[in-house]
Every structure is written in C-alpha cells, then in structure tokens.
Design an enzyme around this catalytic site. Sequence first.
Site, PDB file in Angstrom:
ATOM      1  N   LYS A 126       0.879  -1.181   0.000  1.00  0.00           N
ATOM      2  CA  LYS A 126       0.000   0.000   0.000  1.00  0.00           C
ATOM      3  C   LYS A 126       0.907   1.219   0.000  1.00  0.00           C
ATOM      4  O   LYS A 126       1.802   1.343   0.837  1.00  0.00           O
ATOM      5  CB  LYS A 126      -0.908   0.039   1.228  1.00  0.00           C
ATOM      6  CG  LYS A 126      -1.768   1.314   1.225  1.00  0.00           C
ATOM      7  CD  LYS A 126      -2.873   1.284   2.255  1.00  0.00           C
ATOM      8  CE  LYS A 126      -2.450   1.860   3.584  1.00  0.00           C
ATOM      9  NZ  LYS A 126      -3.612   2.170   4.459  1.00  0.00           N
ATOM     10  N   LYS A 154       3.017   9.906  18.914  1.00  0.00           N
ATOM     11  CA  LYS A 154       1.580  10.007  19.187  1.00  0.00           C
ATOM     12  C   LYS A 154       1.237   9.253  20.474  1.00  0.00           C
ATOM     13  O   LYS A 154       1.925   8.284  20.836  1.00  0.00           O
ATOM     14  CB  LYS A 154       0.772   9.410  18.032  1.00  0.00           C
ATOM     15  CG  LYS A 154       0.620  10.327  16.824  1.00  0.00           C
ATOM     16  CD  LYS A 154      -0.399   9.698  15.892  1.00  0.00           C
ATOM     17  CE  LYS A 154      -0.585  10.456  14.626  1.00  0.00           C
ATOM     18  NZ  LYS A 154      -1.473   9.721  13.701  1.00  0.00           N
ATOM     19  N   MET A 186      -6.665   3.076  18.683  1.00  0.00           N
ATOM     20  CA  MET A 186      -6.463   2.925  17.246  1.00  0.00           C
ATOM     21  C   MET A 186      -5.764   4.119  16.595  1.00  0.00           C
ATOM     22  O   MET A 186      -5.348   4.050  15.446  1.00  0.00           O
ATOM     23  CB  MET A 186      -7.814   2.715  16.561  1.00  0.00           C
ATOM     24  CG  MET A 186      -8.627   1.560  17.110  1.00  0.00           C
ATOM     25  SD  MET A 186      -7.756  -0.020  17.094  1.00  0.00           S
ATOM     26  CE  MET A 186      -7.559  -0.285  15.338  1.00  0.00           C
ATOM     27  N   GLY A 187      -5.644   5.249  17.305  1.00  0.00           N
ATOM     28  CA  GLY A 187      -5.118   6.463  16.658  1.00  0.00           C
ATOM     29  C   GLY A 187      -3.607   6.507  16.574  1.00  0.00           C
ATOM     30  O   GLY A 187      -3.045   7.117  15.664  1.00  0.00           O
TER      31      GLY A 187
HETATM   32  P1  NAD Z   1      -9.293  13.060  11.135  1.00  0.00           P
HETATM   33  O1  NAD Z   1      -8.314  14.130  10.773  1.00  0.00           O
HETATM   34  O2  NAD Z   1     -10.518  12.901  10.314  1.00  0.00           O
HETATM   35  O3  NAD Z   1      -9.759  13.245  12.671  1.00  0.00           O
HETATM   36  C1  NAD Z   1      -8.787  13.524  13.662  1.00  0.00           C
HETATM   37  C2  NAD Z   1      -9.324  13.232  15.057  1.00  0.00           C
HETATM   38  O4  NAD Z   1      -8.301  13.529  16.007  1.00  0.00           O
HETATM   39  C3  NAD Z   1     -10.507  14.089  15.463  1.00  0.00           C
HETATM   40  O5  NAD Z   1     -11.246  13.389  16.435  1.00  0.00           O
HETATM   41  C4  NAD Z   1      -9.821  15.320  16.071  1.00  0.00           C
HETATM   42  O6  NAD Z   1     -10.677  16.020  16.952  1.00  0.00           O
HETATM   43  C5  NAD Z   1      -8.676  14.674  16.793  1.00  0.00           C
HETATM   44  N1  NAD Z   1      -7.492  15.520  16.904  1.00  0.00           N
HETATM   45  C6  NAD Z   1      -6.903  16.273  15.943  1.00  0.00           C
HETATM   46  N2  NAD Z   1      -5.805  16.879  16.421  1.00  0.00           N
HETATM   47  C7  NAD Z   1      -5.692  16.501  17.713  1.00  0.00           C
HETATM   48  C8  NAD Z   1      -4.761  16.782  18.757  1.00  0.00           C
HETATM   49  N3  NAD Z   1      -3.714  17.574  18.546  1.00  0.00           N
HETATM   50  N4  NAD Z   1      -4.951  16.218  19.963  1.00  0.00           N
HETATM   51  C9  NAD Z   1      -6.009  15.381  20.177  1.00  0.00           C
HETATM   52  N5  NAD Z   1      -6.916  15.066  19.226  1.00  0.00           N
HETATM   53  C10 NAD Z   1      -6.761  15.617  18.016  1.00  0.00           C
HETATM   54  O7  NAD Z   1      -8.448  11.719  11.181  1.00  0.00           O
HETATM   55  P2  NAD Z   1      -8.944  10.211  11.028  1.00  0.00           P
HETATM   56  O8  NAD Z   1      -8.815   9.808   9.607  1.00  0.00           O
HETATM   57  O9  NAD Z   1     -10.226  10.024  11.730  1.00  0.00           O
HETATM   58  O10 NAD Z   1      -7.771   9.451  11.804  1.00  0.00           O
HETATM   59  C11 NAD Z   1      -7.664   9.534  13.220  1.00  0.00           C
HETATM   60  C12 NAD Z   1      -6.331   8.957  13.669  1.00  0.00           C
HETATM   61  O11 NAD Z   1      -6.301   7.567  13.359  1.00  0.00           O
HETATM   62  C13 NAD Z   1      -5.113   9.560  12.997  1.00  0.00           C
HETATM   63  O12 NAD Z   1      -4.140   9.780  13.995  1.00  0.00           O
HETATM   64  C14 NAD Z   1      -4.651   8.498  12.030  1.00  0.00           C
HETATM   65  O13 NAD Z   1      -3.264   8.559  11.774  1.00  0.00           O
HETATM   66  C15 NAD Z   1      -5.040   7.248  12.781  1.00  0.00           C
HETATM   67  N6  NAD Z   1      -5.225   6.056  11.948  1.00  0.00           N
HETATM   68  C16 NAD Z   1      -4.792   4.872  12.466  1.00  0.00           C
HETATM   69  C17 NAD Z   1      -4.954   3.709  11.729  1.00  0.00           C
HETATM   70  C18 NAD Z   1      -4.510   2.398  12.307  1.00  0.00           C
HETATM   71  O14 NAD Z   1      -4.528   1.385  11.594  1.00  0.00           O
HETATM   72  N7  NAD Z   1      -4.166   2.322  13.558  1.00  0.00           N
HETATM   73  C19 NAD Z   1      -5.548   3.757  10.461  1.00  0.00           C
HETATM   74  C20 NAD Z   1      -6.033   4.972   9.981  1.00  0.00           C
HETATM   75  C21 NAD Z   1      -5.861   6.132  10.743  1.00  0.00           C
END
Ligand code: NAD
Length: 324
Positions: free
Chosen positions: A70, A229, A222-223
């Site tokens: 990917k 992070k 998951m984030g």
């Molecule tokens: P998005 O940009 O649509 O949403 C971001 C989210 O994080 C929102 O809830 C926002 O309020 C919050 N946020 C933004 N900045 C912040 C900060 N400084 N402190 C705390 N919260 C904050 O993003 P998304 O597509 O929903 O992705 C969310 C997270 O998940 C990202 O960090 C992304 O990298 C991660 N992610 C992880 C996987 C995995 O497999 N683990 C896959 C996809 C995305």
Amino acid sequence: MNEVLIVGEDICQQVVGQADAFAAVEAVFAAMHRGEARNFPVVREALGHAEALYGFKSGFDRAGHVLGVKSGGYWPGNIERGLTNHQSTVFLFDPDTGQLSALVGGNYLTAVRTAASSAVSIAYLARKDARVLGMVGAGHQSTFQLRAAAVQRAFEKVVAWNPHPEMLPRLAAVAEELGLEFEAVSPQELGAQADVIITITSAFEPLLQADWIRPGTHLACMGTDTKGKMEVDPALLAKATVFTDEVAQSVTIGEAQHAVAQGLIRADDVTPIGAVINGNHPGRGKDADITLFDGTGVGLQDLAVASVAVQLASQRGLAGRAAL
Ligand code: NAD
C-alpha cells in the site's frame, strides 16, 4: 501481455462490507501469529513538499497467497481541494511471478480495515455483557469504528468525547441510525460509563487517565500509528493486559511505545491478537481485568481487504482491466 485488474474507490465501497473486512483481518492476524504472513519494514518519509508524509506498507501472506504494497500517506492541503487528506493505493502482485495483478483504491479500505481491527479485538476481548460503547475521536475514521464495533456486542448506548466537540454530531447521527442512545460526555464520565472504549484521534498527549478507567473495560486504541503520538496514560498499559496487531509496531510506533520507553511494561508483556484468535492465549482473564488492544495498522490488513475487493469485484463483473 499482463492483464491488470483495476478496482476503484467506488467499487471497493460497493463490494467490501464490514463483515468481509472483519473476516479478512481476523484471518490475516491469525496467519501472522502462525508465522505464515509477515509485514516488511514500513517506509514513511516527510516529502518536504505540500507538507506531505508519504510511505509504503507491504507484506506477504503465504496462507492467503497475497503479496503487495500500500503506497500513500497524508496531504494536509487536500481538504481545500475537496479531497481526502489520507490518500492511498494498493498494488497486488502475483506471488508466483511478481507480475502486477491488481490496482485497488486504498482510502475506503483503510477505514474499513482499521475498523475491522478494533472490532476483532472487541469480539475476542470485551466482556460479553458490554452495553455502553465509549468513543474518543470524531474524525473520518470514527464512524467506521462505531459501525463495526456496534455489531460485536448488544450495545445500548454510545458515550462520546472529542477534543473538538463541534465534530461530535457526525457520530451522534450514526449512533441514531444504529438505534443507539447517544450522550456527549467529559472524558472522565466516558471512563465511568463505558464497557468498551475506542480511541481514534491524532493526539500526542494522553486523553484518558489510567484511574478514569473502570475494571472490566476493554479499550481499542487505534489512533497512535506514529512515533510520538499518544492517546492514553502510559500507566494504563501497566494496569491492563495488552494486545496488539504486531508487537514490533506496538512498541515502536503504537500506544505501547511510551509505556515501554518508561519501563512500565516490556515488549514481551504485549500479546499479538493472533495468539488469541488461534487459541494459544486465553485473552481476557477475569471479568474485572482491563484489556487494551494497541491497533497500529499493518500492511497485511490492507492487502487482505484489497484482495477481497478484487475477488468480489471480479465475481460481479465490476473490475476494470488494463494491459501492461
Ligand atoms: P481526522 O483528521 O478525520 O480526525 C482527527 C481526530 O483527532 C478528530 O477526532 C480530532 O478532533 C482529533 N485531533 C486532531 N488533532 C488533535 C490533537 N492535537 N490532539 C487530540 N486530538 C486531536 O483523522 P482520522 O482519519 O479520523 O484518523 C484519526 C487517527 O487515526 C489519525 O491519527 C490516524 O493517523 C489514525 N489512523 C490509524 C490507523 C490504524 O490502523 N491504527 C488507520 C487509519 C488512521
């Protein structure tokens, strides 16, 4: 001549449902634990252009006969162009010949495979009597997470908190669609009410403190998928039984990176969820235990769902074809 199948974003959405993604991700986590599938080192680089992060996640699943990569990343300026910030494409290759076999849109699949990952953790680790689902995060991924989690237990209510509260209505709308009561709460209140908690934010500081979490809770964090992070208090990982998709990622770029760096837990305290799926680890011990799944996101998840997309699109005559 080599014929390549092309499955775009719209077709992926049309053919790959939540249950397909769950089955594909569950199978590949199991294969990883049996040593039949492995992820290759991840490349992720700042381009120095358009503030973009770009990289590759690749792997080979011998059990599923899937090889690929990917490629994509994060372009923060895309939103102004009406495009998703996260952009990715999956390339699948014939493991027998190395020839390119398919090009698959990766944006929808990333969301659905990430939601499937936390759903697998809930299926195997959450208490059976879980009724309240806590959601921390309300961005793009969050609604996929909520939908996939909702079918794993007989949830009655969603409690949610997001650092940007103006984003919560999108989650409330999905909860309503699913017939679940919805309440926006403080993070402390979320910890006090939730039986299962999903965190899916871009946080770099703990959003949940260890003493806010009740005994018996299951968390799917998951984030956190990058160095630096952090979504929860590292002390929570010391209190919890910790599981992950892949230990190597968990302790370097996942939620466990901080607890390991602070000496609160060791890498061998983190169990791959594949061990639970394969019946080699009991998973949750007592009802009162806290279980925490560190979902870092592995390339093999992407390849697994992309392979399903190709199979289903081909069966239904929806895959495009190009000669290479
Ligand atoms: P998005 O940009 O649509 O949403 C971001 C989210 O994080 C929102 O809830 C926002 O309020 C919050 N946020 C933004 N900045 C912040 C900060 N400084 N402190 C705390 N919260 C904050 O993003 P998304 O597509 O929903 O992705 C969310 C997270 O998940 C990202 O960090 C992304 O990298 C991660 N992610 C992880 C996987 C995995 O497999 N683990 C896959 C996809 C995305």
